[in-house]
Design a protein around this motif. Structure first.
Motif, PDB file in Angstrom:
ATOM      1  N   GLU A 133       0.879  -1.239  -0.134  1.00 35.03           N
ATOM      2  CA  GLU A 133       0.216   0.043  -0.087  1.00 35.03           C
ATOM      3  C   GLU A 133       0.791   1.117   0.027  1.00 35.03           C
ATOM      4  O   GLU A 133       0.531   2.335  -0.755  1.00 35.03           O
ATOM      5  CB  GLU A 133      -0.832   0.047   1.196  1.00 35.03           C
ATOM      6  N   ASP A 134       2.023   1.249   0.657  1.00 34.24           N
ATOM      7  CA  ASP A 134       2.987   2.468   0.798  1.00 34.24           C
ATOM      8  C   ASP A 134       3.280   2.723  -0.657  1.00 34.24           C
ATOM      9  O   ASP A 134       3.386   3.876  -1.061  1.00 34.24           O
ATOM     10  CB  ASP A 134       4.102   1.884   1.687  1.00 34.24           C
ATOM     11  N   TYR A 135       3.695   1.723  -1.563  1.00 32.89           N
ATOM     12  CA  TYR A 135       4.145   1.979  -2.872  1.00 32.89           C
ATOM     13  C   TYR A 135       3.153   2.332  -3.750  1.00 32.89           C
ATOM     14  O   TYR A 135       3.470   3.226  -4.733  1.00 32.89           O
ATOM     15  CB  TYR A 135       4.689   0.396  -3.271  1.00 32.89           C
ATOM     16  N   SER A 136       2.027   1.827  -3.265  1.00 31.85           N
ATOM     17  CA  SER A 136       0.968   2.288  -4.353  1.00 31.85           C
ATOM     18  C   SER A 136       0.745   3.922  -3.987  1.00 31.85           C
ATOM     19  O   SER A 136       0.431   4.572  -5.141  1.00 31.85           O
ATOM     20  CB  SER A 136      -0.433   1.526  -3.820  1.00 31.85           C
ATOM     21  N   GLN A 137       0.784   4.297  -2.875  1.00 30.70           N
ATOM     22  CA  GLN A 137       0.477   5.639  -2.164  1.00 30.70           C
ATOM     23  C   GLN A 137       1.609   6.628  -3.080  1.00 30.70           C
ATOM     24  O   GLN A 137       1.538   7.615  -3.524  1.00 30.70           O
ATOM     25  CB  GLN A 137       0.457   5.968  -0.971  1.00 30.70           C
ATOM     26  N   ALA A 138       3.021   5.985  -3.007  1.00 26.19           N
ATOM     27  CA  ALA A 138       4.181   6.721  -3.565  1.00 26.19           C
ATOM     28  C   ALA A 138       3.994   6.735  -4.974  1.00 26.19           C
ATOM     29  O   ALA A 138       4.259   7.783  -5.420  1.00 26.19           O
ATOM     30  CB  ALA A 138       5.612   6.040  -3.171  1.00 26.19           C
ATOM     31  N   LYS A 139       3.497   5.744  -5.835  1.00 25.58           N
ATOM     32  CA  LYS A 139       3.275   5.516  -7.304  1.00 25.58           C
ATOM     33  C   LYS A 139       2.189   6.773  -7.340  1.00 25.58           C
ATOM     34  O   LYS A 139       2.255   7.714  -8.450  1.00 25.58           O
ATOM     35  CB  LYS A 139       3.016   4.270  -7.645  1.00 25.58           C
ATOM     36  N   ASP A 140       1.165   6.897  -6.966  1.00 28.92           N
ATOM     37  CA  ASP A 140       0.089   7.813  -7.166  1.00 28.92           C
ATOM     38  C   ASP A 140       0.581   9.359  -6.853  1.00 28.92           C
ATOM     39  O   ASP A 140       0.222   9.943  -7.730  1.00 28.92           O
ATOM     40  CB  ASP A 140      -1.195   7.591  -6.297  1.00 28.92           C
TER      41      ASP A 140
END
Length: 269
Positions: A187-194
């Motif tokens: 989820e952290d990587y998802s937020q960083a990507k967004d």
């Protein structure tokens, strides 16, 4: 929350191999134009761990002339590089005239793994996001053809690929501690990507997303799209005249058994 993808059948192997060959021939044609036109092409490959970036890069690079195309895959920065402007070691490896550079990860490490794993400060991260659109605008303004690809893989497919590497002696090196941590930090990587896309998906340097759960389809889609973004023209190859082979020299050559020969292991199989 992970994005739910519509499941589809994996691309047929025979169709994949036929289309891959056609596209790779076209890549060679495109490179001939790049060389002749003194064009500069920079292709950035980003995405989650095990998303298939390396496989796509391998197929793009496979038949290109290595004198005019290269892959940039940088290790962790040295102490000297840590003291430089963040973009400096990447700028040094940009393409020159007549060259294609494929970046297997890039300056976007700062907005991804460095941000998520705490390898950079908030100040460094904010400075990066402020500078990267400007840097990329400068590259485009200078005539570099810039393409940015993001490989998207589902959480279940990523874990499946990680597990397949565990007992594969030829791919075990691909399974790092950071890779495994990416499972728990999904989820952290998802937020960083967004957050990264919000700032860096610009008209002059857009992100192109590729669904890579099907590796075959993702490779075909990558190469097809890459070719569509290069304004190349088909060049007629120069005529080749094979010379006559001269007669064998009259002076005898030394016996072959005077040389050290590699043992014929193949004959023992």
């Amino acid at each position: 929350m992970a994005h739910k993808k519509r499941k589809r059948a994996r691309m047929d192997k025979a169709k994949y191999e036929k289309e891959l060959r056609r596209l790779q021939i076209e890549l060679v044609t495109m490179q001939q134009w790049v060389i002749a036109a003194d064009a500069r092409v920079l292709v950035i490959f980003e995405g989650r761990d095990a998303a298939g970036k390396g496989g796509a890069i391998k197929r793009v690079m496979q038949y290109l002339n290595p004198r005019h195309a290269r892959v940039v895959a940088l290790p962790q920065p040295t102490e000297k590089e840590k003291g430089q402007w963040y973009f400096q070691r990447y700028i040094e490896r940009l393409p020159t005239k007549g060259e294609i550079v494929l970046m297997d990860r890039s300056w976007y490490n700062r907005a991804g793994v460095e941000k998520v794993m705490g390898y950079c400060t908030d100040e460094e991260y904010d400075r990066f996001l402020a500078q990267v659109p400007v840097v990329e605008q400068m590259l485009v303004d200078d005539g570099i053809i810039l393409l940015k690809y993001w490989y998207s893989v589902s959480d279940t497919e990523q874990e499946k690929r990680f597990r397949s590497r565990l007992n594969d002696p030829m791919r075990r090196w691909k399974l790092s501690e950071t890779d495994l941590l990416s499972i728990t930090r999904w989820e952290d990587y998802s937020q960083a990507k967004d957050a990264m896309f919000d700032v860096t998906d610009r008209e002059h340097a857009p992100w192109w997303s590729i669904d890579s759960d099907d590796k075959r389809a993702s490779r075909i889609n990558t190469i097809s799209h890459l070719l569509s973004q290069i304004p190349y023209k088909r060049l007629e190859p120069e005529k080749v005249d094979f010379p006559d082979r001269p007669a064998a020299a009259e002076k005898p050559r030394p016996p072959i058994d005077k040389h050290e020969l590699v043992p014929d292991h193949a004959a023992t199989l």
